[in-house]
Scaffold this motif. Structure first.
Motif, PDB file in Angstrom:
ATOM      1  N   THR A  72       0.857  -1.190   0.000  1.00 45.30           N
ATOM      2  CA  THR A  72       0.000   0.000   0.000  1.00 45.30           C
ATOM      3  C   THR A  72       0.886   1.230   0.000  1.00 45.30           C
ATOM      4  O   THR A  72       2.026   1.206   0.466  1.00 45.30           O
ATOM      5  N   ARG A  73       0.363   2.286  -0.542  1.00 48.86           N
ATOM      6  CA  ARG A  73       1.106   3.544  -0.603  1.00 48.86           C
ATOM      7  C   ARG A  73       1.293   4.107   0.805  1.00 48.86           C
ATOM      8  O   ARG A  73       0.453   3.873   1.676  1.00 48.86           O
ATOM      9  N   PRO A  74       2.351   4.881   1.007  1.00 47.03           N
ATOM     10  CA  PRO A  74       2.557   5.490   2.328  1.00 47.03           C
ATOM     11  C   PRO A  74       1.481   6.516   2.683  1.00 47.03           C
ATOM     12  O   PRO A  74       1.390   6.947   3.822  1.00 47.03           O
ATOM     13  N   THR A  75       0.651   6.884   1.708  1.00 49.70           N
ATOM     14  CA  THR A  75      -0.431   7.833   1.967  1.00 49.70           C
ATOM     15  C   THR A  75      -1.737   7.124   2.340  1.00 49.70           C
ATOM     16  O   THR A  75      -2.773   7.768   2.469  1.00 49.70           O
ATOM     17  N   THR A  76      -1.664   5.812   2.529  1.00 45.32           N
ATOM     18  CA  THR A  76      -2.850   5.066   2.954  1.00 45.32           C
ATOM     19  C   THR A  76      -2.777   4.802   4.451  1.00 45.32           C
ATOM     20  O   THR A  76      -1.816   4.216   4.942  1.00 45.32           O
ATOM     21  N   GLY A  77      -3.783   5.265   5.159  1.00 45.50           N
ATOM     22  CA  GLY A  77      -3.883   5.029   6.595  1.00 45.50           C
ATOM     23  C   GLY A  77      -4.802   3.851   6.857  1.00 45.50           C
ATOM     24  O   GLY A  77      -5.438   3.323   5.941  1.00 45.50           O
ATOM     25  N   GLU A  78      -4.871   3.461   8.121  1.00 46.03           N
ATOM     26  CA  GLU A  78      -5.724   2.338   8.503  1.00 46.03           C
ATOM     27  C   GLU A  78      -6.302   2.578   9.893  1.00 46.03           C
ATOM     28  O   GLU A  78      -5.597   3.022  10.799  1.00 46.03           O
ATOM     29  N   ILE A  79      -7.577   2.268  10.035  1.00 45.97           N
ATOM     30  CA  ILE A  79      -8.188   2.215  11.359  1.00 45.97           C
ATOM     31  C   ILE A  79      -7.852   0.817  11.876  1.00 45.97           C
ATOM     32  O   ILE A  79      -8.351  -0.170  11.356  1.00 45.97           O
ATOM     33  N   TRP A  80      -6.966   0.728  12.862  1.00 49.77           N
ATOM     34  CA  TRP A  80      -6.540  -0.569  13.393  1.00 49.77           C
ATOM     35  C   TRP A  80      -7.612  -1.137  14.306  1.00 49.77           C
ATOM     36  O   TRP A  80      -7.808  -2.344  14.369  1.00 49.77           O
ATOM     37  N   ALA A  81      -8.280  -0.253  15.038  1.00 50.61           N
ATOM     38  CA  ALA A  81      -9.323  -0.689  15.981  1.00 50.61           C
ATOM     39  C   ALA A  81     -10.199   0.510  16.308  1.00 50.61           C
ATOM     40  O   ALA A  81      -9.699   1.624  16.446  1.00 50.61           O
ATOM     41  N   ILE A  82     -11.493   0.267  16.423  1.00 52.10           N
ATOM     42  CA  ILE A  82     -12.419   1.290  16.917  1.00 52.10           C
ATOM     43  C   ILE A  82     -13.500   0.542  17.692  1.00 52.10           C
ATOM     44  O   ILE A  82     -14.204  -0.302  17.133  1.00 52.10           O
ATOM     45  N   TYR A  83     -13.551   0.812  18.984  1.00 54.28           N
ATOM     46  CA  TYR A  83     -14.491   0.104  19.864  1.00 54.28           C
ATOM     47  C   TYR A  83     -15.135   1.101  20.817  1.00 54.28           C
ATOM     48  O   TYR A  83     -14.469   2.011  21.321  1.00 54.28           O
ATOM     49  N   ILE A  84     -16.409   0.882  21.053  1.00 57.51           N
ATOM     50  CA  ILE A  84     -17.182   1.729  21.939  1.00 57.51           C
ATOM     51  C   ILE A  84     -17.822   0.839  23.000  1.00 57.51           C
ATOM     52  O   ILE A  84     -18.242  -0.292  22.700  1.00 57.51           O
ATOM     53  N   ALA A  85     -17.879   1.331  24.238  1.00 59.22           N
ATOM     54  CA  ALA A  85     -18.560   0.581  25.302  1.00 59.22           C
ATOM     55  C   ALA A  85     -19.972   0.264  24.823  1.00 59.22           C
ATOM     56  O   ALA A  85     -20.667   1.157  24.321  1.00 59.22           O
ATOM     57  N   PRO A  86     -20.413  -0.991  24.939  1.00 57.76           N
ATOM     58  CA  PRO A  86     -21.733  -1.364  24.415  1.00 57.76           C
ATOM     59  C   PRO A  86     -22.886  -0.480  24.888  1.00 57.76           C
ATOM     60  O   PRO A  86     -23.812  -0.217  24.119  1.00 57.76           O
ATOM     61  N   ASN A  87     -22.823   0.035  26.102  1.00 57.24           N
ATOM     62  CA  ASN A  87     -23.911   0.896  26.578  1.00 57.24           C
ATOM     63  C   ASN A  87     -23.847   2.303  25.959  1.00 57.24           C
ATOM     64  O   ASN A  87     -24.694   3.138  26.251  1.00 57.24           O
ATOM     65  N   HIS A  88     -22.858   2.542  25.112  1.00 58.00           N
ATOM     66  CA  HIS A  88     -22.747   3.826  24.402  1.00 58.00           C
ATOM     67  C   HIS A  88     -22.866   3.661  22.888  1.00 58.00           C
ATOM     68  O   HIS A  88     -22.608   4.600  22.141  1.00 58.00           O
ATOM     69  N   TRP A  89     -23.252   2.470  22.438  1.00 53.92           N
ATOM     70  CA  TRP A  89     -23.462   2.274  21.004  1.00 53.92           C
ATOM     71  C   TRP A  89     -24.610   3.167  20.533  1.00 53.92           C
ATOM     72  O   TRP A  89     -25.560   3.418  21.269  1.00 53.92           O
ATOM     73  N   ASN A  90     -24.489   3.646  19.307  1.00 54.25           N
ATOM     74  CA  ASN A  90     -25.530   4.475  18.667  1.00 54.25           C
ATOM     75  C   ASN A  90     -25.783   5.797  19.387  1.00 54.25           C
ATOM     76  O   ASN A  90     -26.894   6.309  19.374  1.00 54.25           O
ATOM     77  N   LYS A  91     -24.732   6.344  20.011  1.00 57.46           N
ATOM     78  CA  LYS A  91     -24.884   7.632  20.718  1.00 57.46           C
ATOM     79  C   LYS A  91     -23.890   8.681  20.214  1.00 57.46           C
ATOM     80  O   LYS A  91     -23.645   9.672  20.890  1.00 57.46           O
ATOM     81  N   GLY A  92     -23.273   8.429  19.050  1.00 59.74           N
ATOM     82  CA  GLY A  92     -22.367   9.419  18.464  1.00 59.74           C
ATOM     83  C   GLY A  92     -20.910   9.264  18.851  1.00 59.74           C
ATOM     84  O   GLY A  92     -20.067  10.029  18.384  1.00 59.74           O
ATOM     85  N   VAL A  93     -20.590   8.299  19.706  1.00 58.54           N
ATOM     86  CA  VAL A  93     -19.207   8.114  20.142  1.00 58.54           C
ATOM     87  C   VAL A  93     -18.334   7.674  18.959  1.00 58.54           C
ATOM     88  O   VAL A  93     -17.242   8.204  18.749  1.00 58.54           O
ATOM     89  N   GLY A  94     -18.826   6.717  18.185  1.00 57.40           N
ATOM     90  CA  GLY A  94     -18.068   6.234  17.027  1.00 57.40           C
ATOM     91  C   GLY A  94     -17.794   7.345  16.030  1.00 57.40           C
ATOM     92  O   GLY A  94     -16.689   7.467  15.509  1.00 57.40           O
ATOM     93  N   ALA A  95     -18.792   8.181  15.784  1.00 57.82           N
ATOM     94  CA  ALA A  95     -18.611   9.293  14.848  1.00 57.82           C
ATOM     95  C   ALA A  95     -17.550  10.270  15.354  1.00 57.82           C
ATOM     96  O   ALA A  95     -16.719  10.755  14.582  1.00 57.82           O
TER      97      ALA A  95
END
Length: 176
Positions: free
Chosen positions: A84-107
């Motif tokens: 991959t090009r050096p200009t390609t980034g990666e989200i290695w992990a994104i996790y939200i506490a389950p009681n905060h799902w769908n509350k804008g934390v991920g965004a």
């Protein structure tokens, strides 16, 4: 109005990050991987991993805070994929506490990661998502990622085979 704030993780955050990582994995992967595997996830190993990641900034780690409590995190850096090009980034992990799902934390975490990757000179970003994790796929697609169907592969995670697909999107201005 959101009360979620995002900041760079500190070593003191490693335990809370590991706890969220473990709880979110157990909730998200229930029914996708055997229960015995989910119950066997080692919190101590996760704490050690995230302490090292934070200390060496590999990946960069940001945490989402609400009412002085960590409710989610994102780890991001350059892509780990070969060729991959050096200009390609990666989200290695994104996790939200389950009681905060769908509350804008991920965004909020995605916005912080996108900004951080842009500052690093990345023009594209990818993430690997288990094919059967509909919640994660929907989240990334809502954030503008598209599935790369030809990228499907089998990953072995903790001795369990999981089918994954890479999702990708541009980081060029105007693409939110």
């Amino acid at each position: 109005m959101s009360t979620i704030q995002v900041r760079a993780a500190t070593l003191r955050d490693a335990k809370a990050i590991a706890q969220i990582h473990t709880a979110a994995m157990q909730a998200a992967y229930k029914g996708l991987v055997p229960d015995e595997h989910l119950k066997s996830i080692s919190l101590d190993k996760r704490v050690a991993y995230w302490r090292e990641a934070i200390e060496y900034c590999e990946p960069q780690v940001k945490v989402a805070i609400e009412n002085d409590k960590i409710v989610g995190f994102v780890g991001f850096d350059r892509s780990r994929d070969e060729k991959t090009r050096p200009t390609t980034g990666e989200i290695w992990a994104i996790y939200i506490a389950p009681n905060h799902w769908n509350k804008g934390v991920g965004a909020a975490l995605w916005d912080a990661a996108r900004e951080g990757l842009h500052e690093e000179g990345c023009t594209n970003v990818t993430a690997w998502i288990p094919v059967r994790n509909e919640r994660a796929l929907k989240f990334h697609e809502t954030a503008g990622f598209e599935r790369e169907l030809s990228s499907a592969k089998t990953a072995v995670i903790g001795g369990i085979k999981i089918e994954e697909i890479r999702v990708k999107r541009s980081l060029i201005s105007g693409n939110r």
